[in-house]
Design an enzyme around this catalytic site. Structure first.
Site, PDB file in Angstrom:
ATOM      1  N   GLY A  17       0.774  -1.241   0.000  1.00 31.36           N
ATOM      2  CA  GLY A  17       0.000   0.000   0.000  1.00 31.36           C
ATOM      3  C   GLY A  17       0.807   1.294   0.000  1.00 31.36           C
ATOM      4  N   ILE A  18       0.488   2.140   0.952  1.00 33.93           N
ATOM      5  CA  ILE A  18       1.078   3.482   1.012  1.00 33.93           C
ATOM      6  C   ILE A  18       2.591   3.410   1.261  1.00 33.93           C
ATOM      7  CG2 ILE A  18       1.101   5.621   2.377  1.00 33.93           C
ATOM      8  CD1 ILE A  18      -1.963   5.095   2.884  1.00 33.93           C
ATOM      9  N   ASP A  59       8.612  -6.206  13.395  1.00 35.96           N
ATOM     10  CA  ASP A  59       7.308  -6.022  14.041  1.00 35.96           C
ATOM     11  C   ASP A  59       7.385  -4.702  14.786  1.00 35.96           C
ATOM     12  OD1 ASP A  59       5.042  -5.954  15.559  1.00 35.96           O
ATOM     13  OD2 ASP A  59       5.353  -7.906  16.518  1.00 35.96           O
ATOM     14  N   TYR A 150      -9.760   1.892  15.999  1.00 35.63           N
ATOM     15  CA  TYR A 150      -8.861   2.494  15.012  1.00 35.63           C
ATOM     16  C   TYR A 150      -8.832   4.012  15.183  1.00 35.63           C
ATOM     17  CZ  TYR A 150      -6.869   3.581  10.408  1.00 35.63           C
ATOM     18  OH  TYR A 150      -6.071   4.052   9.380  1.00 35.63           O
ATOM     19  N   LYS A 154      -5.586   6.506  15.861  1.00 38.00           N
ATOM     20  CA  LYS A 154      -5.125   7.561  14.948  1.00 38.00           C
ATOM     21  C   LYS A 154      -5.210   8.949  15.599  1.00 38.00           C
ATOM     22  CE  LYS A 154      -3.714   4.955  11.639  1.00 38.00           C
ATOM     23  NZ  LYS A 154      -2.310   4.920  11.215  1.00 38.00           N
ATOM     24  N   ILE A 185      -7.957   5.221   0.956  1.00 39.55           N
ATOM     25  CA  ILE A 185      -6.990   5.023  -0.125  1.00 39.55           C
ATOM     26  C   ILE A 185      -7.086   3.570  -0.593  1.00 39.55           C
ATOM     27  CG2 ILE A 185      -4.534   5.176  -0.756  1.00 39.55           C
ATOM     28  CD1 ILE A 185      -5.810   7.883   0.196  1.00 39.55           C
ATOM     29  N   THR A 187      -5.890   0.564  -1.038  1.00 38.22           N
ATOM     30  CA  THR A 187      -4.806  -0.351  -0.656  1.00 38.22           C
ATOM     31  C   THR A 187      -5.462  -1.599  -0.081  1.00 38.22           C
ATOM     32  OG1 THR A 187      -4.679   0.294   1.665  1.00 38.22           O
ATOM     33  CG2 THR A 187      -3.421   1.648   0.110  1.00 38.22           C
ATOM     34  N   PRO A 188      -4.682  -2.651   0.177  1.00 39.71           N
ATOM     35  CA  PRO A 188      -5.272  -3.858   0.769  1.00 39.71           C
ATOM     36  C   PRO A 188      -6.029  -3.574   2.071  1.00 39.71           C
ATOM     37  CG  PRO A 188      -3.107  -4.359  -0.082  1.00 39.71           C
ATOM     38  CD  PRO A 188      -3.280  -2.868  -0.244  1.00 39.71           C
TER      39      PRO A 188
HETATM   40  P1  NAP Z   1      -1.665  -1.952   3.978  1.00 43.81           P
HETATM   41  O1  NAP Z   1      -1.638  -1.993   2.503  1.00 43.81           O
HETATM   42  O2  NAP Z   1      -2.426  -2.999   4.727  1.00 43.81           O
HETATM   43  O3  NAP Z   1      -0.153  -1.915   4.499  1.00 43.81           O
HETATM   44  C1  NAP Z   1       0.171  -1.976   5.842  1.00 43.81           C
HETATM   45  C2  NAP Z   1       1.421  -2.807   5.989  1.00 43.81           C
HETATM   46  O4  NAP Z   1       1.792  -2.786   7.385  1.00 43.81           O
HETATM   47  C3  NAP Z   1       1.201  -4.289   5.602  1.00 43.81           C
HETATM   48  O5  NAP Z   1       2.246  -4.756   4.797  1.00 43.81           O
HETATM   49  C4  NAP Z   1       1.194  -4.969   6.962  1.00 43.81           C
HETATM   50  O6  NAP Z   1       1.661  -6.305   6.920  1.00 43.81           O
HETATM   51  C5  NAP Z   1       2.169  -4.107   7.741  1.00 43.81           C
HETATM   52  N1  NAP Z   1       2.064  -4.325   9.168  1.00 43.81           N
HETATM   53  C6  NAP Z   1       0.954  -4.604   9.900  1.00 43.81           C
HETATM   54  N2  NAP Z   1       1.273  -4.790  11.188  1.00 43.81           N
HETATM   55  C7  NAP Z   1       2.630  -4.617  11.281  1.00 43.81           C
HETATM   56  C8  NAP Z   1       3.558  -4.701  12.338  1.00 43.81           C
HETATM   57  N3  NAP Z   1       3.182  -5.014  13.587  1.00 43.81           N
HETATM   58  N4  NAP Z   1       4.856  -4.471  12.072  1.00 43.81           N
HETATM   59  C9  NAP Z   1       5.265  -4.184  10.813  1.00 43.81           C
HETATM   60  N5  NAP Z   1       4.441  -4.124   9.757  1.00 43.81           N
HETATM   61  C10 NAP Z   1       3.123  -4.343   9.985  1.00 43.81           C
HETATM   62  O7  NAP Z   1      -2.264  -0.577   4.494  1.00 43.81           O
HETATM   63  P2  NAP Z   1      -2.105   0.926   3.967  1.00 43.81           P
HETATM   64  O8  NAP Z   1      -3.438   1.357   3.548  1.00 43.81           O
HETATM   65  O9  NAP Z   1      -0.942   1.077   3.079  1.00 43.81           O
HETATM   66  O10 NAP Z   1      -1.842   1.635   5.373  1.00 43.81           O
HETATM   67  C11 NAP Z   1      -0.639   2.315   5.670  1.00 43.81           C
HETATM   68  C12 NAP Z   1      -0.909   3.314   6.783  1.00 43.81           C
HETATM   69  O11 NAP Z   1      -1.859   4.265   6.327  1.00 43.81           O
HETATM   70  C13 NAP Z   1      -1.520   2.695   8.042  1.00 43.81           C
HETATM   71  O12 NAP Z   1      -0.963   3.307   9.165  1.00 43.81           O
HETATM   72  C14 NAP Z   1      -2.989   3.036   7.910  1.00 43.81           C
HETATM   73  O13 NAP Z   1      -3.632   3.065   9.161  1.00 43.81           O
HETATM   74  C15 NAP Z   1      -2.899   4.395   7.259  1.00 43.81           C
HETATM   75  N6  NAP Z   1      -4.114   4.799   6.593  1.00 43.81           N
HETATM   76  C16 NAP Z   1      -4.619   4.089   5.552  1.00 43.81           C
HETATM   77  C17 NAP Z   1      -5.784   4.506   4.943  1.00 43.81           C
HETATM   78  C18 NAP Z   1      -6.385   3.773   3.792  1.00 43.81           C
HETATM   79  O14 NAP Z   1      -7.521   4.095   3.422  1.00 43.81           O
HETATM   80  N7  NAP Z   1      -5.714   2.807   3.169  1.00 43.81           N
HETATM   81  C19 NAP Z   1      -6.445   5.648   5.413  1.00 43.81           C
HETATM   82  C20 NAP Z   1      -5.913   6.358   6.477  1.00 43.81           C
HETATM   83  C21 NAP Z   1      -4.731   5.927   7.058  1.00 43.81           C
HETATM   84  P3  NAP Z   1       0.595  -7.507   6.836  1.00 43.81           P
HETATM   85  O15 NAP Z   1      -0.083  -7.332   5.534  1.00 43.81           O
HETATM   86  O16 NAP Z   1       1.429  -8.718   6.951  1.00 43.81           O
HETATM   87  O17 NAP Z   1      -0.332  -7.284   8.005  1.00 43.81           O
END
Ligand code: NAP
Length: 251
Positions: A17-18, A59, A150, A154, A185, A187-188
């Site tokens: 993702g991001i 982790d 969540y 945040k 966004i 992403t997964p």
């Molecule tokens: P994502 O695609 O699920 O990526 C998150 C990554 O973090 C995954 O590879 C996940 O691994 C890894 N992860 C989870 N727990 C972890 C740990 N304990 N230690 C190390 N890595 C870990 O999500 P994303 O959307 O890119 O999210 C990135 C950030 O943006 C997050 O902080 C999320 O809360 C924030 N965010 C996202 C959105 C959105 O709509 N996507 C909106 C607002 C904020 P696994 O897949 O193995 O769990």
């Protein structure tokens, strides 16, 4: 030569993702990047496919794991200039059914993980110069009934960002600390939730409509803002959180 030539960047959650999009933008701009993640398979594959991009299993909720990942960063790059605290999880357990264990699990990754990153990055950067970018959310500012835990994490990330920025300023460390607040966004994290929903398409349309621009954002939309906050172009910016949310928080 790019804007980040000679800079060493640490991106947590960089295998998806991001975080992934952000790591690629940094290497495009000349940086050397260490991505870390729980997902070793994806992280290793990404590192194998790009020059100047390395992977360490990590982790973020575990302090020892931070020490090991930072040791790996130093062995590869010598130092750290920028940290992007991107790893995160989003649980949608209904409030009344959420166990304390699940609540703490989410806090551990999103809040403890960000705290540990900020703590160790400051230790690494304080004699030099640095920038930290945390990933907060629109959920730092608004409630989402289906994601109570969540939202709490945040909100904490946004507050931690302000206080850590003031801490660095107080001690005259040349380190800026800011956050980005993404809207939804693609992403997964979002698509996985949609896929398990019985009426995924309807839910997706409803969520998109909550953004005045009418659609989800792309990982690159957030990556661009992260690079800006980490760059010298943002040299007078610290302790702030920038929404990148298609207008969600403007309503
Ligand atoms: P994502 O695609 O699920 O990526 C998150 C990554 O973090 C995954 O590879 C996940 O691994 C890894 N992860 C989870 N727990 C972890 C740990 N304990 N230690 C190390 N890595 C870990 O999500 P994303 O959307 O890119 O999210 C990135 C950030 O943006 C997050 O902080 C999320 O809360 C924030 N965010 C996202 C959105 C959105 O709509 N996507 C909106 C607002 C904020 P696994 O897949 O193995 O769990």
């Amino acid at each position: 030569m790019g804007e980040f030539s000679g800079k060493n960047v640490f991106v947590t959650g960089g295998a998806s993702g991001i975080g992934h999009a952000t790591a690629l933008k940094f290497i495009e701009q000349g940086a050397t990047v260490l991505i870390t993640d729980l997902n070793e398979k994806a992280g290793t594959e990404i590192a194998n496919n790009h020059e100047n991009l390395f992977f360490a299993p990590h982790d973020v909720a575990d302090e020892k794991s931070w020490q090991q990942a930072i040791a790996k960063m130093k062995s590869i790059c010598g130092s750290m200039d920028i940290l992007v605290n991107c790893a995160g999880v989003s649980f949608s357990d209904p409030l009344e059914d959420m166990t304390l264990e699940r609540w703490r699990q989410q806090q551990a990754v999103n809040v403890d993980g960000t705290f540990l990153g900020v703590k160790y990055a400051i230790r690494e950067m304080k004699e030099r110069k640095g920038a930290i970018v945390n990933i907060a959310s629109i959920a730092s500012d608004v409630g989402i009934f289906a994601a109570v835990g969540y939202c709490a994490t945040k909100g904490a990330v946004k507050s931690l960002t302000k206080a850590a920025a003031l801490y660095c300023a107080q001690y005259k460390y040349d380190i800026r600390v800011n956050a980005i607040q993404p809207g939804y966004i693609e992403t997964p994290m979002v698509t996985d939730v949609l896929h398990i929903n019985k009426d995924a398409e309807r839910l997706a349309q409803k969520l998109k409509k909550m953004h005045p621009l009418g659609h989800f954002g792309e990982p690159d939309d957030i990556a661009h803002a992260i690079l800006f906050a980490a760059s010298d172009r943002a040299k007078f910016m610290t302790g702030t959180s920038i929404p990148v949310d298609g207008g969600y928080l403007a309503q």
